[in-house]
Write a protein that holds these residues in place. Sequence first.
Motif, PDB file in Angstrom:
ATOM      1  N   GLY A  19      -0.657   9.717  50.726  1.00 22.58           N
ATOM      2  CA  GLY A  19      -1.240   9.438  52.034  1.00 22.58           C
ATOM      3  C   GLY A  19      -2.601  10.087  52.205  1.00 22.58           C
ATOM      4  N   LEU A  20      -2.754  11.328  51.737  1.00 17.69           N
ATOM      5  CA  LEU A  20      -4.051  11.996  51.820  1.00 17.69           C
ATOM      6  C   LEU A  20      -5.071  11.334  50.902  1.00 17.69           C
ATOM      7  CD1 LEU A  20      -3.231  15.795  52.023  1.00 17.69           C
ATOM      8  CD2 LEU A  20      -4.154  14.315  53.796  1.00 17.69           C
ATOM      9  N   ALA A  21      -4.642  10.965  49.697  1.00 13.76           N
ATOM     10  CA  ALA A  21      -5.556  10.286  48.782  1.00 13.76           C
ATOM     11  C   ALA A  21      -6.030   8.969  49.379  1.00 13.76           C
ATOM     12  CB  ALA A  21      -4.870  10.044  47.435  1.00 13.76           C
ATOM     13  N   HIS A  22      -5.132   8.251  50.020  1.00  8.11           N
ATOM     14  CA  HIS A  22      -5.514   6.987  50.639  1.00  8.11           C
ATOM     15  C   HIS A  22      -6.433   7.212  51.846  1.00  8.11           C
ATOM     16  CE1 HIS A  22      -5.359   2.848  51.911  1.00  8.11           C
ATOM     17  NE2 HIS A  22      -4.972   3.242  53.116  1.00  8.11           N
ATOM     18  N   SER A  23      -6.165   8.244  52.621  1.00  7.09           N
ATOM     19  CA  SER A  23      -6.991   8.522  53.802  1.00  7.09           C
ATOM     20  C   SER A  23      -8.416   8.896  53.424  1.00  7.09           C
ATOM     21  CB  SER A  23      -6.386   9.659  54.621  1.00  7.09           C
ATOM     22  OG  SER A  23      -5.178   9.259  55.182  1.00  7.09           O
ATOM     23  N   PHE A  24      -8.565   9.685  52.365  1.00  5.32           N
ATOM     24  CA  PHE A  24      -9.884  10.184  51.997  1.00  5.32           C
ATOM     25  C   PHE A  24     -10.657   9.255  51.073  1.00  5.32           C
ATOM     26  CE2 PHE A  24      -7.939  14.481  52.890  1.00  5.32           C
ATOM     27  CZ  PHE A  24      -8.522  14.574  54.133  1.00  5.32           C
ATOM     28  N   THR A  25      -9.964   8.532  50.192  1.00  2.00           N
ATOM     29  CA  THR A  25     -10.666   7.712  49.205  1.00  2.00           C
ATOM     30  C   THR A  25     -10.412   6.219  49.358  1.00  2.00           C
ATOM     31  OG1 THR A  25      -8.877   7.825  47.581  1.00  2.00           O
ATOM     32  CG2 THR A  25     -10.523   9.589  47.521  1.00  2.00           C
ATOM     33  N   GLY A  26      -9.325   5.847  50.000  1.00  2.00           N
ATOM     34  CA  GLY A  26      -8.980   4.431  50.093  1.00  2.00           C
ATOM     35  C   GLY A  26      -8.237   3.934  48.866  1.00  2.00           C
ATOM     36  N   ALA A  27      -8.034   4.818  47.891  1.00  2.00           N
ATOM     37  CA  ALA A  27      -7.327   4.444  46.666  1.00  2.00           C
ATOM     38  C   ALA A  27      -5.815   4.460  46.910  1.00  2.00           C
ATOM     39  CB  ALA A  27      -7.680   5.416  45.543  1.00  2.00           C
ATOM     40  N   LEU A  28      -5.080   3.984  45.957  1.00  2.00           N
ATOM     41  CA  LEU A  28      -3.612   3.967  45.974  1.00  2.00           C
ATOM     42  C   LEU A  28      -3.065   3.160  47.144  1.00  2.00           C
ATOM     43  CD1 LEU A  28      -2.925   7.698  45.063  1.00  2.00           C
ATOM     44  CD2 LEU A  28      -2.932   5.762  43.525  1.00  2.00           C
ATOM     45  N   ARG A  29      -3.718   2.086  47.458  1.00  2.00           N
ATOM     46  CA  ARG A  29      -3.265   1.221  48.550  1.00  2.00           C
ATOM     47  C   ARG A  29      -1.914   0.604  48.178  1.00  2.00           C
ATOM     48  NH1 ARG A  29      -7.025  -0.943  51.904  1.00  2.00           N
ATOM     49  NH2 ARG A  29      -5.837  -1.426  53.737  1.00  2.00           N
ATOM     50  N   TRP A  31       0.945   2.279  47.872  1.00  2.00           N
ATOM     51  CA  TRP A  31       1.874   3.234  47.275  1.00  2.00           C
ATOM     52  C   TRP A  31       2.576   4.072  48.318  1.00  2.00           C
ATOM     53  CZ3 TRP A  31       1.547   5.715  42.012  1.00  2.00           C
ATOM     54  CH2 TRP A  31       1.124   4.799  41.056  1.00  2.00           C
ATOM     55  N   GLY A  32       1.918   4.344  49.409  1.00  2.00           N
ATOM     56  CA  GLY A  32       2.473   5.257  50.403  1.00  2.00           C
ATOM     57  C   GLY A  32       3.202   4.546  51.515  1.00  2.00           C
ATOM     58  N   LEU A  33       4.129   5.257  52.110  1.00  2.00           N
ATOM     59  CA  LEU A  33       4.885   4.709  53.230  1.00  2.00           C
ATOM     60  C   LEU A  33       4.184   4.940  54.563  1.00  2.00           C
ATOM     61  CD1 LEU A  33       8.494   5.803  52.223  1.00  2.00           C
ATOM     62  CD2 LEU A  33       7.484   3.535  52.052  1.00  2.00           C
ATOM     63  N   ILE A  34       3.318   5.928  54.617  1.00  2.00           N
ATOM     64  CA  ILE A  34       2.644   6.275  55.867  1.00  2.00           C
ATOM     65  C   ILE A  34       1.819   5.096  56.382  1.00  2.00           C
ATOM     66  CG2 ILE A  34       0.894   7.794  56.888  1.00  2.00           C
ATOM     67  CD1 ILE A  34       3.495   9.186  56.415  1.00  2.00           C
ATOM     68  N   GLN A  35       1.145   4.391  55.501  1.00  2.00           N
ATOM     69  CA  GLN A  35       0.289   3.292  55.920  1.00  2.00           C
ATOM     70  C   GLN A  35       1.080   2.098  56.439  1.00  2.00           C
ATOM     71  OE1 GLN A  35      -0.055   4.713  52.779  1.00  2.00           O
ATOM     72  NE2 GLN A  35      -1.703   6.060  53.404  1.00  2.00           N
ATOM     73  N   ARG A  36       2.356   2.041  56.135  1.00  2.00           N
ATOM     74  CA  ARG A  36       3.180   0.896  56.536  1.00  2.00           C
ATOM     75  C   ARG A  36       3.713   1.005  57.965  1.00  2.00           C
ATOM     76  NH1 ARG A  36       4.731  -2.026  51.753  1.00  2.00           N
ATOM     77  NH2 ARG A  36       4.071  -0.837  49.932  1.00  2.00           N
ATOM     78  N   ASP A  41      -0.999   4.496  63.217  1.00  2.00           N
ATOM     79  CA  ASP A  41      -2.391   4.093  63.042  1.00  2.00           C
ATOM     80  C   ASP A  41      -3.322   5.122  63.665  1.00  2.00           C
ATOM     81  OD1 ASP A  41      -1.753   1.826  61.676  1.00  2.00           O
ATOM     82  OD2 ASP A  41      -1.935   0.482  63.399  1.00  2.00           O
ATOM     83  N   GLY A  42      -4.239   5.616  62.864  1.00  2.00           N
ATOM     84  CA  GLY A  42      -5.178   6.624  63.310  1.00  2.00           C
ATOM     85  C   GLY A  42      -4.698   8.043  63.082  1.00  2.00           C
ATOM     86  N   TYR A  43      -3.425   8.206  62.746  1.00  2.00           N
ATOM     87  CA  TYR A  43      -2.853   9.540  62.532  1.00  2.00           C
ATOM     88  C   TYR A  43      -2.293   9.698  61.120  1.00  2.00           C
ATOM     89  CZ  TYR A  43      -3.169   9.824  67.572  1.00  2.00           C
ATOM     90  OH  TYR A  43      -3.636   9.826  68.861  1.00  2.00           O
ATOM     91  N   GLU A  44      -2.763   8.873  60.185  1.00  2.00           N
ATOM     92  CA  GLU A  44      -2.217   8.913  58.841  1.00  2.00           C
ATOM     93  C   GLU A  44      -2.461  10.244  58.148  1.00  2.00           C
ATOM     94  OE1 GLU A  44      -4.275   6.413  59.803  1.00  2.00           O
ATOM     95  OE2 GLU A  44      -3.097   4.571  59.664  1.00  2.00           O
ATOM     96  N   THR A  45      -3.640  10.824  58.358  1.00  2.00           N
ATOM     97  CA  THR A  45      -3.961  12.101  57.716  1.00  2.00           C
ATOM     98  C   THR A  45      -3.043  13.203  58.241  1.00  2.00           C
ATOM     99  OG1 THR A  45      -6.257  11.413  57.512  1.00  2.00           O
ATOM    100  CG2 THR A  45      -5.802  13.751  57.259  1.00  2.00           C
ATOM    101  N   TYR A  46      -2.837  13.245  59.555  1.00  2.00           N
ATOM    102  CA  TYR A  46      -1.959  14.260  60.138  1.00  2.00           C
ATOM    103  C   TYR A  46      -0.519  14.083  59.657  1.00  2.00           C
ATOM    104  CZ  TYR A  46      -5.917  14.847  63.265  1.00  2.00           C
ATOM    105  OH  TYR A  46      -7.160  15.056  63.771  1.00  2.00           O
ATOM    106  N   ALA A  47      -0.071  12.865  59.567  1.00  2.00           N
ATOM    107  CA  ALA A  47       1.292  12.604  59.099  1.00  2.00           C
ATOM    108  C   ALA A  47       1.445  12.990  57.631  1.00  2.00           C
ATOM    109  CB  ALA A  47       1.643  11.132  59.297  1.00  2.00           C
ATOM    110  N   SER A  48       0.426  12.759  56.830  1.00  2.00           N
ATOM    111  CA  SER A  48       0.483  13.134  55.418  1.00  2.00           C
ATOM    112  C   SER A  48       0.538  14.648  55.255  1.00  2.00           C
ATOM    113  CB  SER A  48      -0.729  12.569  54.671  1.00  2.00           C
ATOM    114  OG  SER A  48      -0.716  11.166  54.713  1.00  2.00           O
TER     115      SER A  48
END
Length: 68
Positions: A19-29, A31-36, A41-48
């Motif tokens: 989730g942090l990798a996706h929040s900061f780089t946009g990579a690993l789209r 793979w994570g459950l947080i984005q689903r 929405d808007g709190y992905e970094t905090y949740a990660s």
Amino acid sequence: MKQLLEFLGVALLFQGAVGLAHSFTGALRGWGLIQRFGFLDGYETYASVALIVLACALFAALRSLGAD
């Protein structure tokens, strides 16, 4: 039971890191459950970060149980 909790801790740590990798780089789209989850929405970094903290707390609790 301890092995199940260890697996859960590893899964939480992995999902938090992805989730942090996706929040900061946009990579690993995808793979994570947080984005689903739409309500995060808007709190992905905090949740990660919360997932990583929960994983560390779980590992600390397991360590305090001692080696079985």
